[in-house]
Structure formats: C-alpha cells, structure tokens
Design a protein around this motif. Structure first.
Motif, mmCIF file in Angstrom:
data_model
loop_
_atom_site.group_PDB
_atom_site.id
_atom_site.type_symbol
_atom_site.label_atom_id
_atom_site.label_comp_id
_atom_site.label_asym_id
_atom_site.label_seq_id
_atom_site.Cartn_x
_atom_site.Cartn_y
_atom_site.Cartn_z
ATOM 1 N N SER A 1 40.981 -28.290 -31.592
ATOM 2 C CA SER A 1 42.002 -29.133 -30.964
ATOM 3 C C SER A 1 42.009 -28.916 -29.452
ATOM 4 O O SER A 1 41.576 -27.876 -28.957
ATOM 5 C CB SER A 1 43.386 -28.804 -31.527
ATOM 6 O OG SER A 1 43.797 -27.517 -31.095
ATOM 7 N N GLU A 2 42.527 -29.900 -28.730
ATOM 8 C CA GLU A 2 42.615 -29.779 -27.279
ATOM 9 C C GLU A 2 43.894 -29.086 -26.828
ATOM 10 O O GLU A 2 43.946 -28.530 -25.732
ATOM 11 C CB GLU A 2 42.536 -31.168 -26.632
ATOM 12 C CG GLU A 2 41.211 -31.894 -26.864
ATOM 13 C CD GLU A 2 41.173 -33.241 -26.162
ATOM 14 O OE1 GLU A 2 42.218 -33.621 -25.562
ATOM 15 O OE2 GLU A 2 40.131 -33.920 -26.228
ATOM 16 N N ASP A 3 44.921 -29.114 -27.652
ATOM 17 C CA ASP A 3 46.229 -28.611 -27.243
ATOM 18 C C ASP A 3 46.344 -27.111 -27.447
ATOM 19 O O ASP A 3 45.859 -26.563 -28.433
ATOM 20 C CB ASP A 3 47.335 -29.303 -28.045
ATOM 21 C CG ASP A 3 47.411 -30.791 -27.736
ATOM 22 O OD1 ASP A 3 48.130 -31.148 -26.797
ATOM 23 O OD2 ASP A 3 46.719 -31.572 -28.434
ATOM 24 N N THR A 4 47.017 -26.459 -26.502
ATOM 25 C CA THR A 4 47.331 -25.042 -26.627
ATOM 26 C C THR A 4 48.758 -24.817 -26.158
ATOM 27 O O THR A 4 49.339 -25.653 -25.466
ATOM 28 C CB THR A 4 46.353 -24.181 -25.806
ATOM 29 O OG1 THR A 4 46.600 -22.800 -26.089
ATOM 30 C CG2 THR A 4 46.524 -24.428 -24.318
ATOM 31 N N ASP B 1 57.207 -29.087 -29.632
ATOM 32 C CA ASP B 1 57.193 -30.135 -30.652
ATOM 33 C C ASP B 1 55.978 -31.046 -30.488
ATOM 34 O O ASP B 1 55.370 -31.470 -31.475
ATOM 35 C CB ASP B 1 58.473 -30.967 -30.577
ATOM 36 C CG ASP B 1 59.655 -30.280 -31.239
ATOM 37 O OD1 ASP B 1 59.426 -29.423 -32.118
ATOM 38 O OD2 ASP B 1 60.805 -30.586 -30.880
ATOM 39 N N ALA B 2 55.633 -31.351 -29.239
ATOM 40 C CA ALA B 2 54.483 -32.223 -28.987
ATOM 41 C C ALA B 2 53.184 -31.553 -29.430
ATOM 42 O O ALA B 2 52.321 -32.187 -30.049
ATOM 43 C CB ALA B 2 54.420 -32.579 -27.499
ATOM 44 N N VAL B 3 53.033 -30.263 -29.124
ATOM 45 C CA VAL B 3 51.831 -29.537 -29.539
ATOM 46 C C VAL B 3 51.747 -29.491 -31.059
ATOM 47 O O VAL B 3 50.680 -29.714 -31.650
ATOM 48 C CB VAL B 3 51.831 -28.110 -28.957
ATOM 49 C CG1 VAL B 3 50.687 -27.285 -29.552
ATOM 50 C CG2 VAL B 3 51.707 -28.146 -27.438
ATOM 51 N N ARG C 1 53.041 -31.611 -33.235
ATOM 52 C CA ARG C 1 52.666 -32.942 -33.744
ATOM 53 C C ARG C 1 51.176 -33.201 -33.521
ATOM 54 O O ARG C 1 50.502 -33.760 -34.391
ATOM 55 C CB ARG C 1 53.503 -34.022 -33.055
ATOM 56 C CG ARG C 1 54.958 -34.052 -33.492
ATOM 57 C CD ARG C 1 55.626 -35.342 -33.033
ATOM 58 N NE ARG C 1 55.591 -35.484 -31.579
ATOM 59 C CZ ARG C 1 56.530 -35.043 -30.765
ATOM 60 N NH1 ARG C 1 57.600 -34.421 -31.252
ATOM 61 N NH2 ARG C 1 56.432 -35.224 -29.461
ATOM 62 N N ASN C 2 50.677 -32.822 -32.350
ATOM 63 C CA ASN C 2 49.261 -33.041 -32.046
ATOM 64 C C ASN C 2 48.358 -32.215 -32.951
ATOM 65 O O ASN C 2 47.273 -32.669 -33.341
ATOM 66 C CB ASN C 2 48.982 -32.719 -30.578
ATOM 67 C CG ASN C 2 49.621 -33.712 -29.634
ATOM 68 O OD1 ASN C 2 49.981 -34.824 -30.032
ATOM 69 N ND2 ASN C 2 49.786 -33.334 -28.378
ATOM 70 N N TRP C 3 48.781 -30.987 -33.270
ATOM 71 C CA TRP C 3 47.989 -30.157 -34.173
ATOM 72 C C TRP C 3 47.925 -30.769 -35.566
ATOM 73 O O TRP C 3 46.864 -30.798 -36.192
ATOM 74 C CB TRP C 3 48.576 -28.746 -34.233
ATOM 75 C CG TRP C 3 48.190 -27.893 -33.056
ATOM 76 C CD1 TRP C 3 47.337 -28.237 -32.045
ATOM 77 C CD2 TRP C 3 48.623 -26.562 -32.769
ATOM 78 N NE1 TRP C 3 47.216 -27.206 -31.148
ATOM 79 C CE2 TRP C 3 47.992 -26.169 -31.565
ATOM 80 C CE3 TRP C 3 49.485 -25.679 -33.392
ATOM 81 C CZ2 TRP C 3 48.203 -24.911 -30.990
ATOM 82 C CZ3 TRP C 3 49.691 -24.430 -32.826
ATOM 83 C CH2 TRP C 3 49.057 -24.050 -31.641
ATOM 84 N N ARG C 4 49.054 -31.283 -36.039
ATOM 85 C CA ARG C 4 49.062 -31.924 -37.348
ATOM 86 C C ARG C 4 48.189 -33.185 -37.341
ATOM 87 O O ARG C 4 47.455 -33.458 -38.296
ATOM 88 C CB ARG C 4 50.488 -32.268 -37.762
ATOM 89 C CG ARG C 4 51.367 -31.060 -37.997
ATOM 90 C CD ARG C 4 52.712 -31.443 -38.561
ATOM 91 N NE ARG C 4 52.590 -32.123 -39.840
ATOM 92 C CZ ARG C 4 53.463 -31.992 -40.835
ATOM 93 N NH1 ARG C 4 54.494 -31.187 -40.710
ATOM 94 N NH2 ARG C 4 53.299 -32.659 -41.948
ATOM 95 N N SER C 5 48.280 -33.945 -36.262
ATOM 96 C CA SER C 5 47.463 -35.145 -36.135
ATOM 97 C C SER C 5 45.983 -34.791 -36.062
ATOM 98 O O SER C 5 45.134 -35.490 -36.639
ATOM 99 C CB SER C 5 47.887 -35.923 -34.880
ATOM 100 O OG SER C 5 47.075 -37.051 -34.676
ATOM 101 N N PHE C 6 45.664 -33.711 -35.376
ATOM 102 C CA PHE C 6 44.273 -33.248 -35.265
ATOM 103 C C PHE C 6 43.695 -32.952 -36.651
ATOM 104 O O PHE C 6 42.566 -33.358 -36.969
ATOM 105 C CB PHE C 6 44.223 -32.010 -34.380
ATOM 106 C CG PHE C 6 42.962 -31.209 -34.508
ATOM 107 C CD1 PHE C 6 41.795 -31.607 -33.881
ATOM 108 C CD2 PHE C 6 42.950 -30.043 -35.268
ATOM 109 C CE1 PHE C 6 40.627 -30.864 -34.021
ATOM 110 C CE2 PHE C 6 41.796 -29.294 -35.406
ATOM 111 C CZ PHE C 6 40.632 -29.710 -34.780
ATOM 112 N N ILE C 7 44.459 -32.246 -37.473
ATOM 113 C CA ILE C 7 43.985 -31.914 -38.817
ATOM 114 C C ILE C 7 43.773 -33.177 -39.639
ATOM 115 O O ILE C 7 42.746 -33.354 -40.309
ATOM 116 C CB ILE C 7 44.995 -30.981 -39.527
ATOM 117 C CG1 ILE C 7 45.061 -29.624 -38.825
ATOM 118 C CG2 ILE C 7 44.642 -30.816 -40.998
ATOM 119 C CD1 ILE C 7 43.781 -28.836 -38.901
#
Length: 375
Positions: A183-186, A197-199, A201-207
């Motif tokens: 993932s790109e987010d940390t 919360d944004a990270v 959501r992005n992690w869940r979307s990444f998976i």
C-alpha cells in the motif's frame, strides 16, 4: 487518564512546557518529539532510581532520541546503568562511531543470546557506513519496535555467527514468503483522527482491490476473505493492527467502538464510566463526533512508519515503510517477529521487522532452513 493520554497523544511534558524546542528527528520518521521524556521516565522507573541494573537493549532503545555532542556517547553514557559483568563493555574513545555501534550490537547478541536487538536497526540504506544489522543510533526512529512478548514467530533458539569481516552477521532462518504488493499509505505520529480514518479506509480498499486484480494469482485467500473482508471485518482489523493484543475486547465491549455520548449540561451520572470519559476528551473531538476506536490507538502504537502488504501467498502483513516489492519475508531463529530481508548479490540487507497473523506463520514450520549472510 493515562489511557486517554496514550490514545490521543497528550503528553504532560508538552502541556507544562508548550514552548520547549522540538528535538530533531530523522527526516520522514514523523515520530513525536515528546516520545523522548516518556522513554526516559521508563528508564528511571526500571532502574529504581539507580538501585537496579537495566538491560542494555532497553537502555539503547529508550535513550535513542537523546542528544549528544559525540555519537559514541549514545552507548557510553548509559553503560553505568547496565551490569558490567554481563556486557563486558567499557568506555573507549579510541573506537570510531561505527566500531562502537558494532561492539554494542555484538555484545547484546552474544551476552543476551537474543536477536531482539535487530528491531532497532531500521537502516537498510546502511547510513553512516553501518551494517544493516547494527542499530543506527545516529538517527531517530522510523518506527517503534514491536514488543517481543506480544508474538512469537520462531520457537527455536537464535543461531548465528559473525563472519571474519566484522560487518557480516550470519543468522539461521527460513525464507517464508515474498512481498507481492504494498500500500502507499502509512501512519505518522501526528496524524489526526480524520487522517487515521482515511489511512484505515485506504488500507481496506487496497486489500479489496488487490484481491480483485485478475492478474494476481494469490494463494490461500481464506484469512483475507473471511476475516478482513467479512461481516466482522472491523473486529479482525482491530486484532491485526493491534498485533492480536486486544484479544477481542472490541466485541466484548462494543461501547468502545460506538459513538460517545454527547456531553450533558444536566446532572452527571458518576456511575457511568464512559460518560465521564467522554467529558475528558478534547472539545474538538466531541464536536466532530468521531468514533473512539481501539483501532486508532493500535494504528498509533504499531502503524507509525509502516505500511500493509500482501505476500505472494496472499497473506496480509504490517511491514516497514522502506520495504520494496520482491523483498523476502523471513523467519529467523529466536526472533519474536518475521523480518524483511532484501537480496543484494550473495548477501542480504536487513529492512526491519514485520507482523503477520500467527495462523499464517504456522505454514512456515517445515520450511527449508539456511544461513542468511546479512551486511
């Protein structure tokens, strides 16, 4: 109050001294400048005010962010708090900074018979000419080391030797998997509730996106599909991001993840702990109406400086932000957590520790063992 302070990043030192200068940290690490006084207070407590010796590894970790004119004093200044009969180290300014850091790393591994010290390295770029298996005490933290008692990747004792070249560590272990996508987010130390919360959501979307990619041939997706994408996915994400430390508290105590009650102008029911707790929260937090999650604290505790990934087998992991696709996930003998290694010619670079769910690590019990030559 201590739990609230930890959760929201409140620090008594910062409150009392709002104009105190911020200590420098390594670029990109985003670690709180107020972590230092907290760690020093833990050292003071551990040594009972100077009456007890403290493990050298704990001293090195807890004083890493302290400043000194001579980098060798990162080690020499704390030797008086460690047992000299155990570590056999002495103040010697004839040694260079590199030689000093290598000497303390070797002493820790040889005397404590442990490789937990590797979690403090965080230096795959070999800055300052240091081997990647030696703690880079010259720079600040990239991520907080995991607490070794929370997990157990290998039940075998540590087996390692040092090469004729002092820069090489040969350690026994197994190659478990390969990093497939990252993932790109940390998470950063100063992230707000909204950013966390944004990270998340992005992690869940990444998976979800990674598993739906038809070009990827994942292995066993059961854990991902049933747990992280299923009906009780938030509970399993909380378990994963807390290194399974929560033990299901988010289901046993659902009030911890629900909206907090609005502050009341009437009589306060002092028997309602959660009502009292809501009145202690920052005003802007209450006005925004965000959920108080165990998840947020877990992300702050273990997610800072890390990303999530999927391995070639389709296993989710929490890995150092320096990890690259193609890096190896290895189980090293005696290590509490798996480690990310990067192939470099005939040798390997140590990237850092990683977390994979224990059920998935059980798949690596019968893997081929070998010695990794780490530079």
């Amino acid at each position: 109050m201590n739990r609230l302070n930890d959760h929201f990043g409140y620090d008594a030192f910062r409150h009392r001294f709002p104009n105190a200068p911020k200590p420098d940290v390594m670029a990109g690490s985003k670690m709180s400048p107020f972590l230092q006084p907290r760690l020093l207070s833990e050292v003071q407590h551990a040594c009972m005010g100077g009456d007890e010796f403290v493990g050298l590894k704990d001293l090195i970790i807890h004083t890493r962010t302290c400043k000194c004119a001579d980098l060798r004093d990162k080690v020499f200044s704390v030797l008086g708090l460690a047992d000299p009969e155990v570590y056999k180290l002495a103040v010697n300014y004839r040694l260079s900074v590199k030689e000093t850091f290598i000497a303390v790393a070797r002493s820790l591994m040889l005397q404590e018979k442990s490789v937990d010290m590797l979690s403090a390295c965080q230096n795959p770029g070999r800055r300052h000419g240091l081997p990647s298996w030696v703690p880079n005490l010259a720079d600040g933290w990239k991520a907080r080391p995991f607490k070794s008692h929370l997990h157990q990747a290998s039940y075998d004792g540590a087996q390692y030797t040092f090469g004729e070249d002092e820069n090489i560590l040969k350690i026994k272990g197994s190659s478990f998997d390969i990093i497939e996508t990252i993932s790109e987010d940390t998470v950063h130390e100063e992230d707000t509730i909204e950013r966390l919360d944004a990270v998340y959501r992005n992690w869940r979307s990444f998976i979800r996106k990674a598993l739906s990619n038809p070009e990827m041939e994942w292995g066993d997706r059961y854990y991902i599909k049933e747990d992280l994408l299923g009906i009780k996915s938030e509970h399993h994400w909380t378990l994963f991001l807390s290194l399974n430390k929560t033990g299901g508290r988010s289901l046993l105590h659902p009030e911890l993840v629900e909206l907090l009650p609005e502050p009341s102008s009437g009589v306060i029911d002092t028997s309602n702990f959660h009502k009292i707790k809501s009145l202690l929260l920052p005003e802007d937090f209450l006005l925004q109406g965000k959920r108080y999650k165990v998840l947020h604290k877990s992300m702050r505790d273990y997610g800072v400086g890390r990303r999530i990934c999927l391995s070639r087998r389709g296993i989710i992991g929490l890995i150092p932000a320096d990890t690259l696709m193609g890096d190896l996930i290895c189980i090293l003998h005696g290590a509490a957590f798996p480690y990310i290694l990067r192939k470099q010619g005939k040798h390997y670079l140590l990237v850092g520790e990683a977390y994979l769910p224990q059920d998935n690590l059980d798949l690596g019990k019968n893997l081929k063992e070998e010695y990794f030559s780490i530079i």
